[in-house]
Design an enzyme around this catalytic site. Structure first.
Site, short mmCIF file in Angstrom:
data_model
loop_
_atom_site.label_atom_id
_atom_site.label_comp_id
_atom_site.label_asym_id
_atom_site.label_seq_id
_atom_site.Cartn_x
_atom_site.Cartn_y
_atom_site.Cartn_z
N SER A 72 -25.20 56.59 84.25
CA SER A 72 -25.88 57.82 83.84
C SER A 72 -27.29 57.90 84.43
O SER A 72 -27.91 56.89 84.75
CB SER A 72 -25.98 57.89 82.31
OG SER A 72 -24.70 57.74 81.73
N1 SAH Z 1 -22.80 53.83 79.72
C1 SAH Z 1 -22.37 53.72 81.10
C2 SAH Z 1 -21.94 55.08 81.64
C3 SAH Z 1 -20.63 54.96 82.30
S1 SAH Z 1 -19.79 56.46 82.68
C4 SAH Z 1 -23.43 53.05 81.95
O1 SAH Z 1 -24.52 52.78 81.44
O2 SAH Z 1 -23.17 52.76 83.13
C5 SAH Z 1 -18.66 56.55 81.33
C6 SAH Z 1 -17.71 55.42 81.14
O3 SAH Z 1 -16.87 55.77 80.04
C7 SAH Z 1 -16.78 55.12 82.30
O4 SAH Z 1 -16.89 53.78 82.67
C8 SAH Z 1 -15.39 55.43 81.74
O5 SAH Z 1 -14.37 54.58 82.23
C9 SAH Z 1 -15.61 55.22 80.26
N2 SAH Z 1 -14.65 55.88 79.38
C10 SAH Z 1 -14.09 57.11 79.48
N3 SAH Z 1 -13.24 57.33 78.46
C11 SAH Z 1 -13.26 56.21 77.68
C12 SAH Z 1 -12.58 55.82 76.49
N4 SAH Z 1 -11.71 56.61 75.87
N5 SAH Z 1 -12.84 54.59 75.98
C13 SAH Z 1 -13.71 53.75 76.61
N6 SAH Z 1 -14.37 54.06 77.72
C14 SAH Z 1 -14.16 55.28 78.26
#
Ligand code: SAH
Length: 232
Positions: free
Chosen positions: A80
């Site tokens: 993000s």
């Molecule tokens: N907080 C992260 C942002 C990653 S983007 C950071 O600091 O880098 C969002 C993430 O959510 C992705 O890795 C994606 O695989 C995950 N995601 C999407 N749907 C999800 C679900 N149902 N359960 C767990 N993770 C999920």
């Protein structure tokens, strides 16, 4: 209380990853140039200043790690934008430092590390196994004890709840009841909500002591989708 991070030589950074460049990002987050407003919580700014974001992106993107922008982390996912991480963290901390927080969407592990650096007990769930394995290596090398789970985060982590804070870092069409139910009384949930292709809003929910849940819309955001199931 800030947790002490174990910083290896590569965490120090040079050139575009140096402390000077990182401090410039902090100035930008503070000054309010972002349409969503400036970040004023010094605890949050300090955590962002301390955590080496360049270790959470592929080496090819390291020189862009201190731009206020989301960056690819593989599997079609992104780390993000720093402003978004800062704003969500600030919202989680608005009533005081939460003891225990659940994050859905570990991704690179950056947001979880920011929370752990603040001294919070972090529980994080990720659906893509390979991303989670990489994030776990980062937690370990920084000396952080982050609890993590490979699963569909839409079920939360009921065995470890309730949580003083819940942060969802992928956007679903609506708030997920199973997560709201794992929020402690007095707890705060921060989540982007919006149908696919539609404008997403960053929502902040507070579970009031009288049982009511009060909702606030704090910004327009753009997140990858919250998906079902989990993959290796
Ligand atoms: N907080 C992260 C942002 C990653 S983007 C950071 O600091 O880098 C969002 C993430 O959510 C992705 O890795 C994606 O695989 C995950 N995601 C999407 N749907 C999800 C679900 N149902 N359960 C767990 N993770 C999920």
């Amino acid at each position: 209380m800030m947790a002490r991070l174990r910083l290896q030589p590569e965490a120090i950074g040079v050139g575009m990853t140096s402390q000077r460049v990182r401090d410039r990002l902090i100035d930008r987050l503070r000054d309010g140039a972002h349409p969503g407003g400036g970040i004023s919580d010094e605890r949050v700014l300090n955590a962002i200043r301390t955590v080496p974001r360049h270790l959470f992106v592929d080496e090819a993107f390291a020189t862009r790690a201190y731009e206020d922008t989301a960056l690819p982390i593989g599997h079609g996912q992104t780390i993000s934008q720093p402003w978004v991480v800062a704003r969500m963290t600030e919202a989680l901390l608005m009533d005081g430092m939460p003891g225990k927080v659940l994050e859905i969407g570990t991704g690179s592990g950056y947001q979880a590390t920011i929370l752990a650096a603040l001294g919070i007990e972090v529980h994080t769930v990720e659906r893509i196994g390979e991303l989670l394995r990489t994030a776990r290596k980062r937690f370990r090398s920084l000396g952080l004890n982050v609890r993590s789970r490979h699963d569909d985060g839409r079920i939360g982590w009921p065995e470890n709840g309730p949580f003083d804070g819940i942060i969802v870092t992928a956007a679903g069409p609506a708030l997920v009841d199973a997560l709201t139910e794992q929020l402690a009384v007095g707890g705060i949930l921060v989540a982007p909500v919006g149908a696919q292709g539609a404008q997403q809003r960053l929502l902040v929910l507070r579970h009031e002591p009288d049982g009511r849940v009060v909702q606030q819309d704090i910004a327009a955001v753009s997140f990858v989708p919250l998906l079902s199931g989990y993959i290796d």
